[in-house]
Design a protein around this motif. Structure first.
Motif, PDB file in Angstrom:
ATOM      1  N   ALA A  83      25.674  13.648  -5.737  1.00 12.89           N
ATOM      2  CA  ALA A  83      26.554  12.478  -5.817  1.00 12.89           C
ATOM      3  C   ALA A  83      27.994  12.872  -5.500  1.00 12.89           C
ATOM      4  CB  ALA A  83      26.452  11.832  -7.193  1.00 12.89           C
ATOM      5  N   VAL A 123      31.849   1.695  -4.390  1.00 15.70           N
ATOM      6  CA  VAL A 123      31.571   1.981  -5.802  1.00 15.70           C
ATOM      7  C   VAL A 123      32.780   1.618  -6.650  1.00 15.70           C
ATOM      8  CG1 VAL A 123      31.152   3.840  -7.470  1.00 15.70           C
ATOM      9  CG2 VAL A 123      29.798   3.706  -5.368  1.00 15.70           C
ATOM     10  N   GLY A 131      32.250   5.576  -1.599  1.00  9.20           N
ATOM     11  CA  GLY A 131      33.108   5.659  -2.781  1.00  9.20           C
ATOM     12  C   GLY A 131      33.965   4.419  -2.949  1.00  9.20           C
ATOM     13  N   GLN A 132      34.488   3.879  -1.853  1.00  4.54           N
ATOM     14  CA  GLN A 132      35.310   2.668  -1.927  1.00  4.54           C
ATOM     15  C   GLN A 132      34.497   1.480  -2.445  1.00  4.54           C
ATOM     16  OE1 GLN A 132      38.594   2.437  -1.585  1.00  4.54           O
ATOM     17  NE2 GLN A 132      38.594   4.634  -1.270  1.00  4.54           N
ATOM     18  N   ASP A 177      33.584   8.503   2.295  1.00  5.63           N
ATOM     19  CA  ASP A 177      34.612   7.732   1.590  1.00  5.63           C
ATOM     20  C   ASP A 177      34.261   6.250   1.470  1.00  5.63           C
ATOM     21  OD1 ASP A 177      36.205   9.966   1.215  1.00  5.63           O
ATOM     22  OD2 ASP A 177      37.416   9.597   2.992  1.00  5.63           O
ATOM     23  N   LEU A 204      33.432   9.418  -9.873  1.00  9.91           N
ATOM     24  CA  LEU A 204      32.467   8.432  -9.366  1.00  9.91           C
ATOM     25  C   LEU A 204      31.033   8.877  -9.652  1.00  9.91           C
ATOM     26  CD1 LEU A 204      34.061   7.398  -5.957  1.00  9.91           C
ATOM     27  CD2 LEU A 204      34.201   6.232  -8.170  1.00  9.91           C
ATOM     28  N   ALA A 205      30.765  10.161  -9.523  1.00 13.36           N
ATOM     29  CA  ALA A 205      29.419  10.675  -9.812  1.00 13.36           C
ATOM     30  C   ALA A 205      29.058  10.436 -11.278  1.00 13.36           C
ATOM     31  CB  ALA A 205      29.333  12.159  -9.469  1.00 13.36           C
ATOM     32  N   ALA A 222      35.712  12.365  -6.794  1.00  8.34           N
ATOM     33  CA  ALA A 222      34.273  12.302  -6.510  1.00  8.34           C
ATOM     34  C   ALA A 222      33.460  12.589  -7.774  1.00  8.34           C
ATOM     35  CB  ALA A 222      33.907  13.279  -5.402  1.00  8.34           C
ATOM     36  N   THR A 274      27.660   7.106 -11.808  1.00  9.74           N
ATOM     37  CA  THR A 274      26.439   6.848 -11.038  1.00  9.74           C
ATOM     38  C   THR A 274      25.230   7.302 -11.833  1.00  9.74           C
ATOM     39  OG1 THR A 274      27.707   7.206  -9.009  1.00  9.74           O
ATOM     40  CG2 THR A 274      25.300   7.231  -8.824  1.00  9.74           C
ATOM     41  N   TYR A 332      30.060  11.396  -2.271  1.00 10.19           N
ATOM     42  CA  TYR A 332      31.338  10.686  -2.393  1.00 10.19           C
ATOM     43  C   TYR A 332      32.463  11.419  -1.669  1.00 10.19           C
ATOM     44  CZ  TYR A 332      29.009   7.676  -5.773  1.00 10.19           C
ATOM     45  OH  TYR A 332      28.161   6.788  -6.379  1.00 10.19           O
TER      46      TYR A 332
END
Length: 131
Positions: A103, A117, A114-115, A111, A78-79, A75, A82, A107
């Motif tokens: 963020a 992204v 996130g997928q 989920d 991914l953040a 997470a 972003t 995430y």
């Protein structure tokens, strides 16, 4: 031919807009005013991604991670990709202000976002320079 126009890092460093889609139907989601729900994302070959991967590597090398710690690292990655999101993103009816911590939490809790992204940032076509 000048191959510098194919610099994927430079292209991925320019955040692009991903329209959030319904995880069940794949249809673009719209708010009450008809606006899309947008995330602004750096690509997987961006400087932000490289830095986040290095950070993730440092954190995961320190010890054996449990499942929750591993999810949090994902997470956080991914953040880091972003740049922000549109002001019409809400959680439980309240606007969700963009912060790195929000963020990460989004995430971890959602989920399906996130997928989307992951799929978006891994597709270099989303970052192709405009002609």
């Amino acid at each position: 031919m000048d191959i510098t126009k194919f610099n994927t890092t430079v292209a991925s460093d320019k955040a692009q807009t991903m329209h959030l889609t319904d995880p069940f139907t794949g249809e673009t989601l719209f708010d009450e005013e008809g606006n899309t729900l947008d995330f602004y994302l750096y690509g997987i070959q961006s400087t932000a991604a490289r830095n986040a991967l290095a950070d993730r590597e440092r954190k995961s090398n320190k010890k054996k991670l449990n499942n929750e710690e591993s999810r949090r690292l994902g997470a956080e990655f991914l953040a880091a990709l972003t740049k922000g999101w549109s002001k019409n993103i809400e959680v439980e009816g309240e606007p969700l202000k963009f912060t790195q911590e929000n963020a990460v939490q989004l995430y971890m809790d959602q989920d399906w976002i996130g997928q989307q992204v992951i799929s978006f940032v891994n597709n270099l076509e989303n970052y192709a320079p405009k002609a």
